[in-house]
Write an enzyme that holds these catalytic residues in place. Structure first.
Site, short mmCIF file in Angstrom:
data_model
loop_
_atom_site.label_atom_id
_atom_site.label_comp_id
_atom_site.label_asym_id
_atom_site.label_seq_id
_atom_site.Cartn_x
_atom_site.Cartn_y
_atom_site.Cartn_z
N CYS A 125 3.98 14.45 -7.41
CA CYS A 125 3.05 15.37 -8.08
C CYS A 125 2.11 14.56 -8.97
CB CYS A 125 3.83 16.37 -8.91
SG CYS A 125 2.80 17.32 -10.04
N HIS A 183 0.81 -1.23 0.00
CA HIS A 183 0.00 0.00 0.00
C HIS A 183 0.84 1.27 0.00
CE1 HIS A 183 -3.70 -2.42 1.66
NE2 HIS A 183 -3.54 -2.55 0.36
C1 BJW Z 1 -3.44 -6.26 16.70
C2 BJW Z 1 -2.91 -5.50 17.75
C3 BJW Z 1 -1.69 -5.96 18.34
C4 BJW Z 1 -4.75 -4.56 17.09
N1 BJW Z 1 -1.11 -7.08 17.85
N2 BJW Z 1 -2.85 -7.35 16.26
C5 BJW Z 1 -13.00 -7.63 -3.40
C6 BJW Z 1 -14.09 -7.72 -2.57
C7 BJW Z 1 -14.60 -6.57 -1.94
C8 BJW Z 1 -14.02 -5.34 -2.15
C9 BJW Z 1 -12.93 -5.25 -2.98
C10 BJW Z 1 -12.43 -6.39 -3.59
N3 BJW Z 1 -11.35 -6.01 -4.33
C11 BJW Z 1 -11.16 -4.69 -4.18
C12 BJW Z 1 -12.12 -4.19 -3.38
C13 BJW Z 1 -12.26 -2.77 -2.99
C14 BJW Z 1 -11.32 -2.36 -1.91
C15 BJW Z 1 -11.58 -3.22 -0.66
O1 BJW Z 1 -10.88 -4.15 -0.36
N4 BJW Z 1 -12.60 -2.88 0.10
C16 BJW Z 1 -12.96 -3.63 1.32
C17 BJW Z 1 -12.75 -2.74 2.53
C18 BJW Z 1 -14.36 -4.10 1.18
N5 BJW Z 1 -9.93 -2.47 -2.35
C19 BJW Z 1 -9.33 -1.54 -3.07
O2 BJW Z 1 -9.92 -0.55 -3.46
C20 BJW Z 1 -7.87 -1.78 -3.42
N6 BJW Z 1 -7.61 -1.58 -4.81
C21 BJW Z 1 -8.12 -2.36 -5.76
O3 BJW Z 1 -8.84 -3.30 -5.50
O4 BJW Z 1 -7.71 -2.04 -7.05
C22 BJW Z 1 -8.37 -2.67 -8.14
C23 BJW Z 1 -9.37 -1.66 -8.69
C24 BJW Z 1 -8.90 -0.59 -9.41
C25 BJW Z 1 -9.81 0.31 -9.97
C26 BJW Z 1 -11.17 0.15 -9.74
C27 BJW Z 1 -11.63 -0.92 -8.97
C28 BJW Z 1 -10.71 -1.85 -8.46
C29 BJW Z 1 -6.98 -0.77 -2.72
C30 BJW Z 1 -7.03 -0.86 -1.25
C31 BJW Z 1 -6.16 0.24 -0.61
C32 BJW Z 1 -6.27 0.26 0.91
N7 BJW Z 1 -5.65 1.43 1.38
C33 BJW Z 1 -5.54 1.63 2.83
C34 BJW Z 1 -5.00 3.07 3.08
C35 BJW Z 1 -3.52 3.14 2.76
C36 BJW Z 1 -3.00 4.52 2.88
C37 BJW Z 1 -3.09 5.08 4.28
O5 BJW Z 1 -2.60 4.48 5.25
O6 BJW Z 1 -3.65 6.15 4.43
O7 BJW Z 1 -4.67 0.64 3.41
S1 BJW Z 1 -7.08 1.37 3.71
C38 BJW Z 1 -6.34 0.63 5.12
O8 BJW Z 1 -6.78 -0.76 5.26
C39 BJW Z 1 -4.84 0.58 4.85
C40 BJW Z 1 -4.47 -0.77 5.41
O9 BJW Z 1 -3.26 -1.22 4.84
C41 BJW Z 1 -5.66 -1.62 5.05
C42 BJW Z 1 -5.80 -2.87 5.87
O10 BJW Z 1 -6.04 -2.58 7.22
P1 BJW Z 1 -5.29 -3.42 8.36
O11 BJW Z 1 -3.84 -3.21 8.26
O12 BJW Z 1 -5.77 -4.82 8.35
O13 BJW Z 1 -5.77 -2.63 9.69
P2 BJW Z 1 -7.14 -2.75 10.52
O14 BJW Z 1 -7.25 -1.53 11.34
O15 BJW Z 1 -8.27 -3.07 9.64
O16 BJW Z 1 -6.92 -4.01 11.46
C43 BJW Z 1 -5.98 -4.02 12.52
C44 BJW Z 1 -5.94 -5.40 13.14
O17 BJW Z 1 -4.93 -5.43 14.10
C45 BJW Z 1 -7.24 -5.81 13.85
O18 BJW Z 1 -7.60 -7.12 13.41
C46 BJW Z 1 -6.85 -5.82 15.33
O19 BJW Z 1 -7.54 -6.82 16.08
C47 BJW Z 1 -5.38 -6.12 15.25
N8 BJW Z 1 -4.55 -5.64 16.38
N9 BJW Z 1 -3.70 -4.44 18.06
C48 BJW Z 1 -1.67 -7.75 16.90
N10 BJW Z 1 -1.08 -5.29 19.41
ZN ZN Z 2 4.46 18.60 -11.07
#
Ligand code: BJW
Ligand code: ZN
Length: 256
Positions: free
Chosen positions: A129, A121
């Site tokens: 830009c 990500h």
């Molecule tokens: C602990 C703890 C401790 C707490 N020890 N554990 C198929 C099905 C459905 C939807 C889609 C699909 N394919 C694509 C989609 C759409 C979408 C998507 O997935 N949506 C779902 C939410 C439904 N995906 C996209 O749009 C992706 N792109 C894509 O598919 O491109 C193709 C396309 C192109 C053009 C048109 C259409 C399609 C891109 C996804 C980009 C995600 N970006 C983010 C932001 C990054 C930038 C930023 O930081 O600002 O990435 S969103 C955010 O979520 C971030 C993270 O990397 C990502 C995952 O979250 P993560 O890391 O799992 O965190 P949390 O908070 O969810 O969980 C934390 C966990 O830790 C919890 O379980 C806690 O219990 C645990 N925890 N303390 C161990 N001490």
């Molecule tokens: Zn520029």
């Protein structure tokens, strides 16, 4: 199997493995005081992802999106790798090949010493830009008022991260899939496992024959495919695993 303690099979599988993959999410950085995205204390508790982490939101209100990223850049810049990041890096001293596939943008795996890291990500330390592609360091763009503008073409500068609806970096994704296919043991660490296509990586590992170990205080959709889910914090569980693996190895050497 879902358990609060570390079962023996975890050590047996790891000690026998030559290639180990690890898929990490925001939870592994939670103990570095970087907020996660979801849950009561997650970043999304105040902001919905679709409000901020997508290109349309950025074009509509770049100042708001930049204020959010500027605040997060400050938190991440001041953060240090925690015992979870460090233990994962130390696993490289025990296992031939360790590959980290991270959804995190905070650079803490590299700072902890992990040498093979794929970032699905992007990375919050980089900016570019949207008009001419010029790269910008934080020091340059955060010095002036937000949103930052390109010095060459006056286009908007954005953080080099992957927003919803955007494609993941194809090279990193392909390399992550390949690593998942080659892994004998695969760790899923601190991720909710709901954001795709990233969340397909542990599934690729599972269907390619890896033994999948999940570490998270809560169960997730990935619990279904995990062979073992250890309910706990990565900052506590990973150091315990690595320390025990070290002593198993030491004992093995003494016997030879
Ligand atoms: C602990 C703890 C401790 C707490 N020890 N554990 C198929 C099905 C459905 C939807 C889609 C699909 N394919 C694509 C989609 C759409 C979408 C998507 O997935 N949506 C779902 C939410 C439904 N995906 C996209 O749009 C992706 N792109 C894509 O598919 O491109 C193709 C396309 C192109 C053009 C048109 C259409 C399609 C891109 C996804 C980009 C995600 N970006 C983010 C932001 C990054 C930038 C930023 O930081 O600002 O990435 S969103 C955010 O979520 C971030 C993270 O990397 C990502 C995952 O979250 P993560 O890391 O799992 O965190 P949390 O908070 O969810 O969980 C934390 C966990 O830790 C919890 O379980 C806690 O219990 C645990 N925890 N303390 C161990 N001490
Ligand atoms: Zn520029």
């Amino acid at each position: 199997m879902t358990t609060e303690t570390i079962p023996q099979i975890v050590y047996d599988k790891l000690i026998a493995a030559r290639v180990v993959g690890a898929f990490t999410g925001a939870g592994i950085s939670a103990e570095s005081n970087i907020p996660t995205f979801r849950g009561d204390e997650g970043l999304w508790a105040k902001f919905k992802p679709e409000e901020l982490a997508n290109f349309n939101a950025f074009m509509k209100n770049p100042k708001l999106v930049w204020e959010w990223y500027s605040a997060r850049k400050k938190i991440i810049h001041g953060a240090q790798p925690n015992p979870g990041h460090l233990a994962l890096a130390e696993l490289e001293e025990i296992i031939d090949e360790v590959i980290v596939v991270t959804q995190n943008i905070d650079n803490l795996h590299r700072r902890a010493g992990s040498t093979k890291v794929y970032e699905l990500h992007g990375n919050i330390e980089r900016n570019y830009c949207i008009k001419c592609g010029e790269n910008y360091a934080d020091e340059v763009i955060l010095a002036d008022e937000l949103p930052p503008k390109c010095g060459k073409c006056s286009g908007l500068v954005r953080p080099d991260v992957v927003w919803f609806g955007e494609y993941l970096p194809q090279d990193e994704f392909a390399a992550s899939e390949e690593a998942a296919q080659r892994s004998e043991v695969f760790l899923s660490l601190g991720t909710s496992g709901i954001v795709y296509p990233a969340a397909s990586i542990p599934q690729v590992a599972k269907y390619s024959g890896a033994f999948v170990i999940e570490i998270n205080p809560e169960t997730t959709p990935l619990t279904e495919i995990a062979d073992v889910t250890i309910l706990g914090k990565t900052g506590k569980v990973l150091p315990e695993i690595v320390n025990t693996l070290r002593s198993i190895k030491r004992k093995g050497k003494n016997i030879d």
